[in-house]
Design a protein around this motif. Structure first.
Motif, short mmCIF file in Angstrom:
data_model
loop_
_atom_site.label_atom_id
_atom_site.label_comp_id
_atom_site.label_asym_id
_atom_site.label_seq_id
_atom_site.Cartn_x
_atom_site.Cartn_y
_atom_site.Cartn_z
N TRP A 197 40.16 16.41 40.06
CA TRP A 197 39.06 15.44 40.09
C TRP A 197 38.51 15.30 41.51
O TRP A 197 39.26 15.06 42.44
CB TRP A 197 39.56 14.08 39.62
N ASP A 198 37.20 15.42 41.63
CA ASP A 198 36.51 15.13 42.89
C ASP A 198 35.56 13.96 42.60
O ASP A 198 34.61 14.11 41.83
CB ASP A 198 35.73 16.35 43.37
N PHE A 199 35.85 12.79 43.18
CA PHE A 199 35.11 11.58 42.86
C PHE A 199 33.81 11.43 43.64
O PHE A 199 33.09 10.46 43.46
CB PHE A 199 36.00 10.35 43.08
N GLY A 200 33.50 12.35 44.53
CA GLY A 200 32.21 12.37 45.20
C GLY A 200 32.06 11.41 46.35
O GLY A 200 30.95 11.28 46.89
N ASP A 201 33.15 10.73 46.73
CA ASP A 201 33.05 9.77 47.85
C ASP A 201 33.87 10.20 49.05
O ASP A 201 34.12 9.39 49.96
CB ASP A 201 33.51 8.39 47.38
N GLY A 202 34.28 11.47 49.09
CA GLY A 202 35.06 11.96 50.22
C GLY A 202 36.53 11.67 50.16
O GLY A 202 37.27 12.03 51.09
N TYR A 235 27.27 8.53 42.72
CA TYR A 235 28.29 9.52 43.05
C TYR A 235 28.35 10.57 41.94
O TYR A 235 28.23 10.25 40.76
CB TYR A 235 29.66 8.85 43.20
N LEU A 236 28.56 11.83 42.36
CA LEU A 236 28.67 12.93 41.41
C LEU A 236 30.16 13.26 41.23
O LEU A 236 30.81 13.71 42.16
CB LEU A 236 27.91 14.16 41.92
N ILE A 237 30.65 13.02 40.04
CA ILE A 237 32.06 13.29 39.72
C ILE A 237 32.17 14.73 39.23
O ILE A 237 31.42 15.15 38.35
CB ILE A 237 32.56 12.32 38.64
N THR A 238 33.10 15.48 39.80
CA THR A 238 33.29 16.89 39.43
C THR A 238 34.73 17.07 38.94
O THR A 238 35.67 16.72 39.64
CB THR A 238 33.03 17.82 40.62
N LEU A 239 34.86 17.62 37.74
CA LEU A 239 36.18 17.91 37.17
C LEU A 239 36.31 19.42 36.97
O LEU A 239 35.48 20.05 36.31
CB LEU A 239 36.36 17.20 35.82
N THR A 240 37.35 20.00 37.58
CA THR A 240 37.65 21.42 37.42
C THR A 240 38.88 21.56 36.54
O THR A 240 39.95 21.05 36.87
CB THR A 240 37.89 22.09 38.78
N ILE A 241 38.73 22.29 35.42
CA ILE A 241 39.81 22.44 34.44
C ILE A 241 40.31 23.88 34.47
O ILE A 241 39.52 24.83 34.41
CB ILE A 241 39.32 22.06 33.03
N ASN A 242 41.64 24.02 34.56
CA ASN A 242 42.30 25.34 34.59
C ASN A 242 41.76 26.23 35.70
O ASN A 242 41.78 27.46 35.60
CB ASN A 242 42.17 26.04 33.23
N GLY A 243 41.19 25.61 36.73
CA GLY A 243 40.71 26.35 37.88
C GLY A 243 39.43 27.13 37.66
O GLY A 243 38.98 27.84 38.57
N GLU A 244 38.81 26.99 36.47
CA GLU A 244 37.62 27.81 36.19
C GLU A 244 36.46 27.02 35.59
O GLU A 244 35.30 27.31 35.90
CB GLU A 244 37.99 28.97 35.26
N HIS A 281 32.77 20.77 35.45
CA HIS A 281 31.86 19.87 34.73
C HIS A 281 31.53 18.68 35.62
O HIS A 281 32.40 18.18 36.34
CB HIS A 281 32.52 19.39 33.43
N ASN A 282 30.27 18.22 35.57
CA ASN A 282 29.81 17.14 36.44
C ASN A 282 29.30 15.96 35.62
O ASN A 282 28.82 16.13 34.50
CB ASN A 282 28.67 17.62 37.35
N LYS A 283 29.42 14.79 36.20
CA LYS A 283 28.87 13.57 35.60
C LYS A 283 28.54 12.60 36.74
O LYS A 283 29.34 12.40 37.64
CB LYS A 283 29.84 12.94 34.62
N GLU A 284 27.35 12.00 36.66
CA GLU A 284 26.91 11.07 37.71
C GLU A 284 27.23 9.63 37.32
O GLU A 284 27.09 9.25 36.16
CB GLU A 284 25.41 11.22 37.97
N ILE A 285 27.65 8.84 38.29
CA ILE A 285 27.96 7.43 38.07
C ILE A 285 27.31 6.59 39.15
O ILE A 285 27.22 7.01 40.30
CB ILE A 285 29.50 7.21 38.05
N THR A 286 26.80 5.42 38.76
CA THR A 286 26.16 4.50 39.70
C THR A 286 27.07 3.30 39.90
O THR A 286 27.42 2.61 38.94
CB THR A 286 24.79 4.03 39.17
N ILE A 287 27.45 3.05 41.15
CA ILE A 287 28.33 1.95 41.50
C ILE A 287 27.50 0.84 42.14
O ILE A 287 26.76 1.09 43.10
CB ILE A 287 29.44 2.40 42.47
#
Length: 350
Positions: A67-72, A91-100, A103-109
């Motif tokens: 998981w990369d939460f996009g906030d450093g 923030y743009l959330i990036t999830l990498t599954i099985n290393g390949e 998938h991205n999803k944007e969230i507003t805080i």
């Protein structure tokens, strides 16, 4: 005619190679992740700073996560995790599954403290409040359309006007609450003290003019036969007016639907497709109206019951969903949904 003998070891060698190939294929097939079918969810109806937000993934055959939460902040490698954002923004959330599969999803805080400062209404009331006397209330809030006042003496809502007048029946400390536009996320509270009613002597006792009590014999009636009170017969013919339903009763009777975010609603719809949920499981969120209008893939209009029937038993991937809620009772009155159905290994619009 000469027959050539085939070495049995050669046959065994090719059979072993074939078995190894089949096993490798099966391992690859069952461990394969469809990158078009990544399913991860962000559970937060109103995400704000310094509040814990839940993240989890339900992608089939997923073995590892990043998981990369996009906030450093540092990456998280758990399937189910939580994260707290310190600053407001997108923030743009990036999830990498099985290393390949990525998938991205944007969230507003939103800023928690700014929201409390701007969104919470302010209760205005006089400084001296006395039991038995009318007390005038007012509020300061932007774009207020509905008001729900509770003055701390009864259960439920006491008044729904913008500037109510209330008479406290008992003295003591009271907690006054106000909800504007049905938004229970910003409830205004104010603690007040109600002073006891002061009783003043209007006719001071004059001992010289005081008449002392007479003896009991002076008030006794002469003996005689008991007579029926004529008022009893009269009351039999007096009609009793039915109790009218006040505005207060109607407000208290309003049914509030439980809160649910769009990601949580998406999870329930996926369970309908899998067969573990049915349309009746949504009754409390739809306030028992299972025929609310649904806009499917920006083109088709159908009811919620028809939507559940159309996705049941299918492998679906929801791309977007938007809930239309009633601000007063939080009931879902409609939704827009865009999804694809997997047919013969190909994703297409239903």
């Amino acid at each position: 005619m000469n027959k050539k003998n085939i070495d049995i070891r050669v046959v065994f060698f090719f059979v072993i190679l074939l078995l190894i190939g089949i096993i490798a294929f099966l391992i690859q097939f069952f461990n394969h992740v469809d990158c078009e079918d990544v399913r991860f969810y962000v559970l937060a109806e109103n995400p704000r700073t310094e509040e814990s937000i839940e993240f989890f993934d339900k992608t089939p055959n997923a073995k590892s996560w990043k998981w990369d939460f996009g906030d450093g902040s540092e990456s998280d490698v758990r399937k189910h995790t939580f994260h707290v954002y310190k600053k407001p923004g997108k923030y743009l959330i990036t999830l990498t599954i099985n290393g390949e599969c990525i998938h991205n999803k944007e969230i507003t805080i939103k800023d928690k403290y700014l929201t409390d400062k701007i969104g919470t209404p302010k209760i205005i009331v006089s400084k001296i409040i006395t039991a038995g006397q009318p007390t005038y209330f007012n509020s300061e809030s932007e774009d207020a359309k509905t008001w729900e006042w509770a003055f701390g003496e009864n259960k439920g809502i006491d008044d729904t006007s913008a500037n109510p007048v209330y008479t406290f029946s008992t003295p003591g400390e009271k907690t006054v609450t106000l909800v504007v536009n049905g938004n229970f996320g910003t409830v205004a509270k104010k603690i007040i003290y109600v002073h006891p009613k002061v009783i003043k002597k209007t006719n001071p006792l004059n001992i010289t003019s005081y008449e002392f009590e007479k003896k009991a014999e002076a008030f006794s009636l002469p003996r005689g036969a008991a007579k029926k009170d004529p008022l009893e017969d009269m009351l039999q013919y007096v009609p009793v007016a039915p109790k009218t339903r006040t505005q207060k009763d109607s407000v208290i009777a309003i049914k509030k639907a439980p809160k649910i975010s769009e990601d949580q609603f998406e999870i329930l719809l996926n369970k309908v497709a899998e067969g573990s949920k049915v349309k009746d499981d949504f009754s409390e969120y739809l306030c028992d109206d299972l025929d609310i209008p649904i806009v499917k893939n920006d083109t088709d209009l159908l009811t919620f019951s028809q939507l559940c029937a159309s996705i049941k038993g299918k492998k679906i991937r929801i791309e977007s969903i938007r809930l239309n809620k009633d601000k007063q009772n939080n009931c879902i009155k409609g939704l827009n949904i865009s999804y694809k159905v997997k047919k013969y290994l190909i994703w297409s619009k239903d």
